[in-house]
Design a protein around this motif. Structure first.
Motif, short mmCIF file in Angstrom:
data_model
loop_
_atom_site.label_atom_id
_atom_site.label_comp_id
_atom_site.label_asym_id
_atom_site.label_seq_id
_atom_site.Cartn_x
_atom_site.Cartn_y
_atom_site.Cartn_z
N SER A 74 0.82 -1.22 0.00
CA SER A 74 0.00 0.00 0.00
C SER A 74 0.85 1.27 0.00
N GLU A 75 0.64 2.11 -1.00
CA GLU A 75 1.33 3.40 -1.03
C GLU A 75 0.90 4.27 0.14
N LYS A 76 -0.37 4.25 0.48
CA LYS A 76 -0.87 5.09 1.57
C LYS A 76 -0.27 4.67 2.91
N MET A 77 -0.20 3.38 3.13
CA MET A 77 0.39 2.89 4.37
C MET A 77 1.86 3.28 4.47
N LEU A 78 2.58 3.09 3.39
CA LEU A 78 4.01 3.40 3.40
C LEU A 78 4.26 4.89 3.51
N ALA A 79 3.38 5.71 2.93
CA ALA A 79 3.53 7.16 3.07
C ALA A 79 3.39 7.56 4.53
N TYR A 80 2.43 6.97 5.23
CA TYR A 80 2.26 7.26 6.66
C TYR A 80 3.47 6.77 7.44
N ALA A 81 3.92 5.55 7.15
CA ALA A 81 5.07 4.99 7.87
C ALA A 81 6.31 5.86 7.67
N SER A 82 6.54 6.29 6.44
CA SER A 82 7.72 7.11 6.16
C SER A 82 7.66 8.46 6.85
N ALA A 83 6.44 9.00 6.96
CA ALA A 83 6.28 10.32 7.56
C ALA A 83 6.33 10.27 9.09
N ASN A 84 5.92 9.15 9.68
CA ASN A 84 5.76 9.10 11.13
C ASN A 84 6.67 8.11 11.85
N HIS A 85 7.14 7.07 11.16
CA HIS A 85 7.92 6.02 11.82
C HIS A 85 9.14 5.69 10.98
N SER A 86 9.97 6.68 10.78
CA SER A 86 11.14 6.48 9.95
C SER A 86 12.38 7.02 10.64
N ASP A 87 13.50 6.38 10.41
CA ASP A 87 14.79 6.92 10.80
C ASP A 87 15.84 6.31 9.89
N SER A 88 17.09 6.60 10.13
CA SER A 88 18.15 6.18 9.22
C SER A 88 18.30 4.66 9.15
N GLY A 89 17.78 3.95 10.15
CA GLY A 89 17.93 2.50 10.17
C GLY A 89 16.76 1.75 9.57
N ILE A 90 15.71 2.48 9.15
CA ILE A 90 14.51 1.83 8.59
C ILE A 90 14.42 2.12 7.11
N THR A 91 14.17 1.08 6.33
CA THR A 91 13.93 1.20 4.89
C THR A 91 12.56 0.62 4.58
N TYR A 92 11.74 1.38 3.87
CA TYR A 92 10.43 0.89 3.46
C TYR A 92 10.44 0.55 1.98
N GLN A 93 9.84 -0.59 1.63
CA GLN A 93 9.77 -1.01 0.24
C GLN A 93 8.33 -1.33 -0.13
N ARG A 94 7.90 -0.81 -1.28
CA ARG A 94 6.56 -1.14 -1.77
C ARG A 94 6.65 -2.43 -2.56
N LEU A 95 6.09 -3.48 -1.97
CA LEU A 95 6.25 -4.82 -2.52
C LEU A 95 5.19 -5.73 -1.92
N ALA A 96 4.63 -6.61 -2.74
CA ALA A 96 3.73 -7.63 -2.21
C ALA A 96 4.54 -8.65 -1.41
N ILE A 97 3.95 -9.15 -0.35
CA ILE A 97 4.62 -10.16 0.47
C ILE A 97 5.04 -11.35 -0.40
N GLU A 98 4.17 -11.73 -1.34
CA GLU A 98 4.45 -12.88 -2.18
C GLU A 98 5.67 -12.67 -3.08
N ASP A 99 6.07 -11.41 -3.29
CA ASP A 99 7.13 -11.11 -4.24
C ASP A 99 8.49 -10.84 -3.59
N ILE A 100 8.60 -11.05 -2.29
CA ILE A 100 9.90 -10.79 -1.66
C ILE A 100 10.96 -11.69 -2.27
#
Length: 244
Positions: A74-100
């Motif tokens: 979800s782009e919306k979920m990741l946008a919230y996560a990046s804006a509110n729960h991010s720091d230099s040690g966290i990387t967010y990736q837009r990807l289906a769980i099945e496609d890891i």
């Protein structure tokens, strides 16, 4: 089927109003137990599958995780996560769980919270998780309990006065797709038995170390009185496993 309901405006708006969306982990009924099932995160490389708002990613970093990767479709979920729960040690990736497709042994801990009942091929995900975990690494997951997912209606049997009489269980052995009504939207979930969850993990080389079917804590019941009926049947299944 790779489902992305959370980028639908109406669904996302309703989800954002849920107590766990507003209050985070402390408002999640299963969290007090799930937290105890996590290994020590200090210095660990952590992967969060279906990270949503990033609450678990933030927690992992607060516990000293060296790096955290959060995966969500979800782009919306990741946008919230990046804006509110991010720091230099966290990387967010837009990807289906099945496609890891991570490298062998890339992580020490994999977490997935209430996401894998939306995935059709749980066994395939288990293989990918086993591959990307280092030897001795931990896989800790929560899903909707099979007693909860067995019937697509996912609702109580009501008495003549609208009282909740009991939780019906039927078609438990018939695994597969269920179209459930959640937040006034049709959502595709996948029902599988407890045995199927356990055996999928065992078959790819995991040692199951703990299983839990948590109830709301007294504190949660006091704060959220509507949870009182959650003590009558399990709604969550929690599993911790270790790569042998």
């Amino acid at each position: 089927m790779k489902q992305n309901k959370y980028d639908e405006l109406g669904f996302y708006e309703k989800y954002s109003e849920m107590p766990r969306s507003i209050g985070g982990l402390n408002a999640a009924g299963e969290w007090p137990v799930l937290r105890t099932m996590l290994p020590t995160l200090q210095g660990k490389r952590v992967l969060d599958l279906g990270c949503g708002y990033g609450w678990h990613c933030k927690y992992a970093r607060e516990q000293g995780a060296a790096t955290v990767v959060g995966v969500d479709l979800s782009e919306k979920m990741l946008a919230y996560a990046s804006a509110n729960h991010s720091d230099s040690g966290i990387t967010y990736q837009r990807l289906a769980i099945e496609d890891i497709d991570f490298a062998a042994g890339e992580f020490d801990v994999v977490i997935s919270s209430l996401a894998l009942h939306y995935v059709e091929q749980f066994d395939a995900v288990c293989r990918k998780v086993q591959h990307c975990l280092a030897a001795g690494g931990s896989f800790v997951l929560s899903v909707e309990h099979p007693i909860f997912t067995a019937r697509a209606a996912q609702d109580w049997h009501y008495g003549p006065e609208g009282e909740r009489m009991h939780w019906p269980v039927d078609d438990y052995q018939e695994e597969g797709q269920r179209v459930a009504r959640f937040l006034d939207h049709d959502v595709v979930k996948y029902h599988r038995t407890i045995a199927s969850y356990m055996n999928a993990l065992i078959d790819v080389g995991f040692l199951i170390t703990k299983i839990a079917e948590p109830q709301p804590t007294p504190e949660a019941l006091e704060k959220y009185p509507d949870m009182k009926d959650e003590t009558r049947r399990p709604i969550f299944l929690l599993v911790s496993a270790v790569k042998k």
